[in-house]
Design a protein around this motif. Structure first.
Motif, PDB file in Angstrom:
ATOM      1  N   ILE A   1       0.953  -1.275  -0.102  1.00 15.44           N
ATOM      2  CA  ILE A   1      -0.074  -0.117   0.216  1.00 15.44           C
ATOM      3  C   ILE A   1       0.972   1.305   0.000  1.00 15.44           C
ATOM      4  CG2 ILE A   1      -1.604   1.623   1.215  1.00 15.44           C
ATOM      5  CD1 ILE A   1      -2.566  -1.420   2.190  1.00 15.44           C
ATOM      6  N   ASP A   2       1.972   1.260   0.968  1.00 15.13           N
ATOM      7  CA  ASP A   2       2.637   2.252   0.825  1.00 15.13           C
ATOM      8  C   ASP A   2       3.662   2.689  -0.624  1.00 15.13           C
ATOM      9  OD1 ASP A   2       3.542   3.285   3.252  1.00 15.13           O
ATOM     10  OD2 ASP A   2       4.324   2.193   4.039  1.00 15.13           O
ATOM     11  N   TYR A   3       3.756   1.551  -1.519  1.00 13.85           N
ATOM     12  CA  TYR A   3       4.706   1.724  -2.833  1.00 13.85           C
ATOM     13  C   TYR A   3       3.108   2.448  -3.840  1.00 13.85           C
ATOM     14  CZ  TYR A   3       8.275  -1.558  -1.646  1.00 13.85           C
ATOM     15  OH  TYR A   3       9.009  -2.379  -0.837  1.00 13.85           O
ATOM     16  N   LEU A   4       1.716   1.163  -3.215  1.00  9.32           N
ATOM     17  CA  LEU A   4       1.032   1.645  -4.314  1.00  9.32           C
ATOM     18  C   LEU A   4       0.622   3.601  -4.211  1.00  9.32           C
ATOM     19  CD1 LEU A   4      -0.952  -1.085  -4.300  1.00  9.32           C
ATOM     20  CD2 LEU A   4       0.477  -0.202  -6.434  1.00  9.32           C
ATOM     21  N   SER A   5       0.505   4.078  -3.249  1.00  8.97           N
ATOM     22  CA  SER A   5       0.383   5.186  -2.554  1.00  8.97           C
ATOM     23  C   SER A   5       0.812   6.375  -3.119  1.00  8.97           C
ATOM     24  CB  SER A   5      -0.853   5.071  -1.067  1.00  8.97           C
ATOM     25  OG  SER A   5       0.748   5.219  -0.326  1.00  8.97           O
ATOM     26  N   ILE A   6       2.007   6.203  -3.305  1.00 10.17           N
ATOM     27  CA  ILE A   6       3.352   7.409  -3.177  1.00 10.17           C
ATOM     28  C   ILE A   6       3.022   7.026  -5.105  1.00 10.17           C
ATOM     29  CG2 ILE A   6       4.871   6.973  -1.070  1.00 10.17           C
ATOM     30  CD1 ILE A   6       6.378   5.667  -3.356  1.00 10.17           C
ATOM     31  N   GLY A   7       2.468   5.810  -5.560  1.00  7.69           N
ATOM     32  CA  GLY A   7       2.474   6.369  -7.366  1.00  7.69           C
ATOM     33  C   GLY A   7       3.380   5.052  -7.791  1.00  7.69           C
ATOM     34  N   ILE A   8       3.620   3.992  -6.990  1.00 10.93           N
ATOM     35  CA  ILE A   8       4.345   3.208  -7.819  1.00 10.93           C
ATOM     36  C   ILE A   8       3.104   2.793  -8.604  1.00 10.93           C
ATOM     37  CG2 ILE A   8       5.557   0.862  -7.945  1.00 10.93           C
ATOM     38  CD1 ILE A   8       8.070   3.051  -6.905  1.00 10.93           C
TER      39      ILE A   8
END
Ligand code: TRP
Ligand code: SF4
Length: 334
Positions: A68-75
């Motif tokens: 979720i961290d990755y996806l939320s920053i735009g990965i």
């Protein structure tokens, strides 16, 4: 065009903070937009177990949190492959093969491993586990299973990449030219200090702002940041250079605001409480899109699982191809 494979990742042992954001995460966001690169990000759950073998539920929970961290920053899963390490059995297999190519003395000399063992006295006591001592071997498997050419890392990881390169050279000299020797790419961003002025931001230090922090948590943390200790009253002349609030204004506030903060502080025309409030608002605003995306994924956890599943499926195919070559070279291709 033959794209260069980038291989990088994190242990799922905790949430990511703004230090990670300005360091490795920004680099990954840039890399994923470049046509010439093919980026893989691994969630290193097996490696996380090397120092968390007694808390499997913690690792399990953090796999999703990290995703979720990755996806939320735009990965973007369309551009970057995110996968779970434990679901790639080839990595475990390669680790066994490589373990013949590295000595115990060499592992004990690895500066990163050495530092970490010293930090983990409580867990390991006088004698470290075979798994922890050997994690550089498994990290070499992570990288080579995907023929990673570039590994963007922080400085602390350099000895691990060096050890991987040695293993690759040894393997190739014995079994033939099969493995790709990776190169470390040092993140150009500088390390962000903690709210307390510590050189390092980290969970154990309690001085970090997490990407997943609520507005309330951010405000509270900023109010506790270290300021110029010589300033007691508002009209005392201040020195922004020794103030963490000013340090963070430099990261999160507009140019005009920064100049104003600096001038007013030096002239004793600015109250620290207001200065902190303004900073907190700016950090909250800066991280808003990240928080909103996070909320979306937390409410659609099935999408997160699907992204992990599909990334892992793709990664499995890549690792199988490498394994075929490795087994053939090692005369294990029955
Ligand atoms: N060692 C890294 C960390 O501490 C995680 C990691 C595992 C990694 N395998 C990797 C990083 C391969 C880069 C390449 O977070
Ligand atoms: Fe720091 Fe702002 Fe206080 Fe100056 S006014 S010491 S920059 S918090």
């Amino acid at each position: 065009m033959n794209k260069k494979r980038i291989l990088t990742g994190d242990r799922p042992t905790g949430r990511l903070h703004i230090g990670h954001y300005f360091g490795s995460l920004k680099t990954r966001l840039e890399m994923q937009e470049k046509e010439e690169y093919d980026q893989y990000i691994l969630i290193a759950d097996v490696q996380a177990l090397t120092d968390n073998f007694h808390q499997p539920e913690k690792v399990r929970k953090n796999v999703r949190q990290l995703a979720i961290d990755y996806l939320s920053i735009g990965i973007d899963p369309k551009k970057t492959t995110i996968y779970i390490q434990s679901m790639i059995p080839e990595v475990a297999e390669l680790t066994v093969f490589y373990s013949n190519l590295v000595t115990i003395a060499r592992l004990q000399r690895n500066p990163t491993v050495k530092t970490e063992i010293a930090q983990k006295r409580e867990l390991f006591g006088e004698s470290v586990t075979y798994g922890f001592l050997g994690y550089p071997v498994s990290q070499a498997a992570d990288i080579t299973a995907f023929e990673g050419e570039l590994v963007p890392v922080g400085e602390d990881q350099l000895p691990l990449i060096e050890q991987c390169r040695e293993i690759v050279r040894k393997f190739n000299s014995i079994y033939g030219d099969v493995l790709v020797e990776p190169q470390a790419v040092l993140s150009s961003e500088k390390r962000i200090k903690g709210l307390d002025g510590n050189e390092k931001m980290g969970k154990s230090l309690g001085n970090a702002i997490y990407l997943s922090d609520s507005e309330e948590e951010i405000r509270k943390k900023v109010m506790g940041a270290v300021t110029d200790p010589n300033r007691i009253r508002k009209d005392d002349l201040g020195n922004p250079d020794v103030c963490m609030v000013y340090y963070y204004h430099n990261l999160f506030s507009s140019k005009d605001e920064k100049i104003k903060v600096c001038e007013e502080c030096k002239k004793g025309q600015r109250g620290c409480v207001n200065c902190k409030k303004q900073l907190a608002s700016n950090i909250i605003e800066y991280l808003k899109p990240i928080r909103e995306k996070r909320r979306y994924y937390e409410e659609h956890i099935e999408e997160v699982d699907k992204i992990l599943f599909e990334g892992t499926k793709k990664a499995q195919i890549t690792a199988k191809e490498t394994m075929k070559k490795v087994k053939k070279a090692m005369k294990l291709d029955y």
